[in-house]
Design a protein around this motif. Sequence first.
Motif, PDB file in Angstrom:
ATOM      1  N   ASP A   1     -51.397  11.798  69.841  1.00 45.41           N
ATOM      2  CA  ASP A   1     -52.493  10.837  69.733  1.00 45.41           C
ATOM      3  C   ASP A   1     -52.458  10.122  68.393  1.00 45.41           C
ATOM      4  O   ASP A   1     -52.762   8.926  68.298  1.00 45.41           O
ATOM      5  N   THR A   2     -52.065  10.847  67.359  1.00 41.19           N
ATOM      6  CA  THR A   2     -51.965  10.239  66.026  1.00 41.19           C
ATOM      7  C   THR A   2     -50.893   9.154  66.009  1.00 41.19           C
ATOM      8  O   THR A   2     -51.087   8.074  65.438  1.00 41.19           O
ATOM      9  N   VAL A   3     -49.754   9.444  66.640  1.00 43.34           N
ATOM     10  CA  VAL A   3     -48.682   8.438  66.716  1.00 43.34           C
ATOM     11  C   VAL A   3     -49.180   7.216  67.480  1.00 43.34           C
ATOM     12  O   VAL A   3     -48.966   6.075  67.058  1.00 43.34           O
TER      13      VAL A   3
ATOM     14  N   LYS B   1     -32.224   3.054  66.743  1.00 38.86           N
ATOM     15  CA  LYS B   1     -31.920   4.297  67.452  1.00 38.86           C
ATOM     16  C   LYS B   1     -32.162   5.496  66.554  1.00 38.86           C
ATOM     17  O   LYS B   1     -31.915   5.448  65.344  1.00 38.86           O
ATOM     18  N   ASN B   2     -32.642   6.590  67.165  1.00 39.52           N
ATOM     19  CA  ASN B   2     -32.791   7.870  66.483  1.00 39.52           C
ATOM     20  C   ASN B   2     -32.283   8.953  67.419  1.00 39.52           C
ATOM     21  O   ASN B   2     -33.023   9.486  68.247  1.00 39.52           O
ATOM     22  N   GLY B   3     -31.006   9.261  67.325  1.00 41.58           N
ATOM     23  CA  GLY B   3     -30.431  10.315  68.143  1.00 41.58           C
ATOM     24  C   GLY B   3     -30.417   9.968  69.613  1.00 41.58           C
ATOM     25  O   GLY B   3     -30.506   8.804  70.007  1.00 41.58           O
ATOM     26  N   ASP B   4     -30.313  11.019  70.432  1.00 42.41           N
ATOM     27  CA  ASP B   4     -30.241  10.842  71.879  1.00 42.41           C
ATOM     28  C   ASP B   4     -31.622  11.049  72.490  1.00 42.41           C
ATOM     29  O   ASP B   4     -32.270  12.072  72.255  1.00 42.41           O
ATOM     30  N   GLY B   5     -32.038  10.110  73.276  1.00 38.94           N
ATOM     31  CA  GLY B   5     -33.340  10.173  73.930  1.00 38.94           C
ATOM     32  C   GLY B   5     -33.468   9.019  74.897  1.00 38.94           C
ATOM     33  O   GLY B   5     -32.495   8.306  75.178  1.00 38.94           O
TER      34      GLY B   5
ATOM     35  N   ALA C   1     -42.140   4.457  66.427  1.00 41.25           N
ATOM     36  CA  ALA C   1     -42.276   5.798  66.996  1.00 41.25           C
ATOM     37  C   ALA C   1     -40.980   6.585  66.932  1.00 41.25           C
ATOM     38  O   ALA C   1     -40.983   7.806  67.156  1.00 41.25           O
ATOM     39  N   LEU C   2     -39.862   5.925  66.633  1.00 42.32           N
ATOM     40  CA  LEU C   2     -38.588   6.645  66.496  1.00 42.32           C
ATOM     41  C   LEU C   2     -38.575   7.541  65.257  1.00 42.32           C
ATOM     42  O   LEU C   2     -37.680   8.369  65.109  1.00 42.32           O
ATOM     43  N   LYS C   3     -39.565   7.394  64.399  1.00 43.43           N
ATOM     44  CA  LYS C   3     -39.746   8.347  63.297  1.00 43.43           C
ATOM     45  C   LYS C   3     -40.152   9.715  63.836  1.00 43.43           C
ATOM     46  O   LYS C   3     -39.935  10.741  63.177  1.00 43.43           O
ATOM     47  N   ASP C   4     -40.739   9.703  65.031  1.00 45.71           N
ATOM     48  CA  ASP C   4     -41.318  10.922  65.596  1.00 45.71           C
ATOM     49  C   ASP C   4     -40.590  11.436  66.828  1.00 45.71           C
ATOM     50  O   ASP C   4     -40.692  12.618  67.158  1.00 45.71           O
ATOM     51  N   PHE C   5     -39.899  10.539  67.539  1.00 48.53           N
ATOM     52  CA  PHE C   5     -39.238  10.909  68.789  1.00 48.53           C
ATOM     53  C   PHE C   5     -37.812  10.370  68.798  1.00 48.53           C
ATOM     54  O   PHE C   5     -37.560   9.264  68.311  1.00 48.53           O
TER      55      PHE C   5
ATOM     56  N   LEU D   1     -40.957   7.684  75.644  1.00 51.79           N
ATOM     57  CA  LEU D   1     -40.365   8.407  74.505  1.00 51.79           C
ATOM     58  C   LEU D   1     -40.943   9.812  74.399  1.00 51.79           C
ATOM     59  O   LEU D   1     -40.231  10.769  74.064  1.00 51.79           O
ATOM     60  N   GLU D   2     -42.231   9.940  74.706  1.00 46.24           N
ATOM     61  CA  GLU D   2     -42.887  11.253  74.621  1.00 46.24           C
ATOM     62  C   GLU D   2     -42.463  12.194  75.741  1.00 46.24           C
ATOM     63  O   GLU D   2     -42.544  13.419  75.592  1.00 46.24           O
ATOM     64  N   ASP D   3     -42.018  11.636  76.852  1.00 44.83           N
ATOM     65  CA  ASP D   3     -41.702  12.452  78.028  1.00 44.83           C
ATOM     66  C   ASP D   3     -40.312  12.066  78.549  1.00 44.83           C
ATOM     67  O   ASP D   3     -40.173  11.344  79.530  1.00 44.83           O
ATOM     68  N   PRO D   4     -39.260  12.560  77.883  1.00 43.80           N
ATOM     69  CA  PRO D   4     -37.899  12.193  78.295  1.00 43.80           C
ATOM     70  C   PRO D   4     -37.602  12.504  79.754  1.00 43.80           C
ATOM     71  O   PRO D   4     -36.889  11.733  80.416  1.00 43.80           O
ATOM     72  N   GLU D   5     -38.128  13.605  80.281  1.00 40.63           N
ATOM     73  CA  GLU D   5     -37.859  13.936  81.683  1.00 40.63           C
ATOM     74  C   GLU D   5     -38.384  12.847  82.610  1.00 40.63           C
ATOM     75  O   GLU D   5     -37.745  12.492  83.603  1.00 40.63           O
ATOM     76  N   LEU D   6     -39.564  12.308  82.266  1.00 36.95           N
ATOM     77  CA  LEU D   6     -40.105  11.205  83.060  1.00 36.95           C
ATOM     78  C   LEU D   6     -39.201   9.989  82.968  1.00 36.95           C
ATOM     79  O   LEU D   6     -38.881   9.354  83.978  1.00 36.95           O
ATOM     80  N   ALA D   7     -38.774   9.673  81.748  1.00 37.02           N
ATOM     81  CA  ALA D   7     -37.908   8.502  81.544  1.00 37.02           C
ATOM     82  C   ALA D   7     -36.613   8.645  82.321  1.00 37.02           C
ATOM     83  O   ALA D   7     -36.161   7.696  82.982  1.00 37.02           O
TER      84      ALA D   7
END
Length: 388
Positions: free
Chosen positions: A7-9, A75-79, A117-121, A376-382
């Motif tokens: 929620d903060t993000v 980009k920030n890693g794999d996601g 948000a790539l700072k967080d995910f 981004l928060e739910d990779p499985e959904l994506a």
Amino acid sequence: MSISEKDTVRRRLMEMADERRDQAFSIADYIFQHPETSMKEYESSAYLAGVLRDEGFDVEYPYCGIDTAFKATKKNGDGPRICFLAEYDALPGSGHACGHQWIGTVSAMSGIVLADALKDFPGEVTVFGTPGEETGEGKPVMVEAGAFDGYNAALEIHGNYATTLAPVVVGIGGIDIEFFGKAAHAGEHPWYGKNALDAVIQLFNSINALRQQTMDGTRIHGIITNGGDEVNTVPAYTSARIEYRSQDQEYLEGLLKRIVACAEGAALATGCTMKWAHFEPTCEALITNPVLMELCRDHLPEFPELTESGIDFAGGASDTGNVSQVIPTFHPMIKMAQHGEGCHTEAFRDALLQPYAKERAIDSIKLLTEIGLDLLEDPELAYSLKVR
């Protein structure tokens, strides 16, 4: 990450969208003040690519062999891999009467905000600069080049007089048809001629008869581009330009065969020969991804002015449909014109300069950002998203 941290993000991104209001308005104003027609958007594309480069995106420009296309990525890693589609071409004569200055702005700003948000995910956020929407010369080429392969979702809005989450954006194709007959003096011995004008008239008569037997929502429209040169000569050459539309992609392909059969029949009946060719890429019908649509619907109450209108038929076409055929895509119509002004009119162009439209653009940036953040928060959904 806990719910409170997520929620903060989200709050941070929404505040960022508000803080960058003036930047969004400045981008839209620049594109509006530099109207460039399809595939000639040199200033607009360079400007947008420059804005994204200044924001730290890795920018490829030109891209896919198209001078006015670009790809800007963080980009920030794999996601999850999420892309936004930016358009910026204007209409000949009437400038941005389709509101593409806001499409380009909303997509670019949504990419900028979501990338924070790539700072967080982990994941990837890309803004594609997609020229030539009005002529369908941009995205189809990029699709064929594999530009969108591997992305989990494509997001884009289009300004409209009402909000519609699943607009019927039809497929459209266009062909040129030529008839070749034989010239003869129209008064002395017309029987020696083969009248190519008769052939093109018969073509339109056949198409008019065909319309009665076509699926609801189908459109066929055309013009005679050459009807002969001399009134006292049996025309030896004529030509026509035909466009055809359908909301069903398979039906659209079958419709082309039926139109060509009309032309072949017209040539046979008049003793002429004919040939045909596409004059523009085929824009395919839009597939609205239902999961992305429901994510949007979950957030819609946050934006009271964007309440769904219940109107589900737009009738227009867009090369975004080509993208939707290869990756999950969401392309809603968003109410930006306050008093019912329709696209491709000067009234619509002027309505999108008003404060109401500017506020809806900020709402749209937030809305697309929220959908992107959900993924981004739910990779499985994506990863579970499918085209069909």
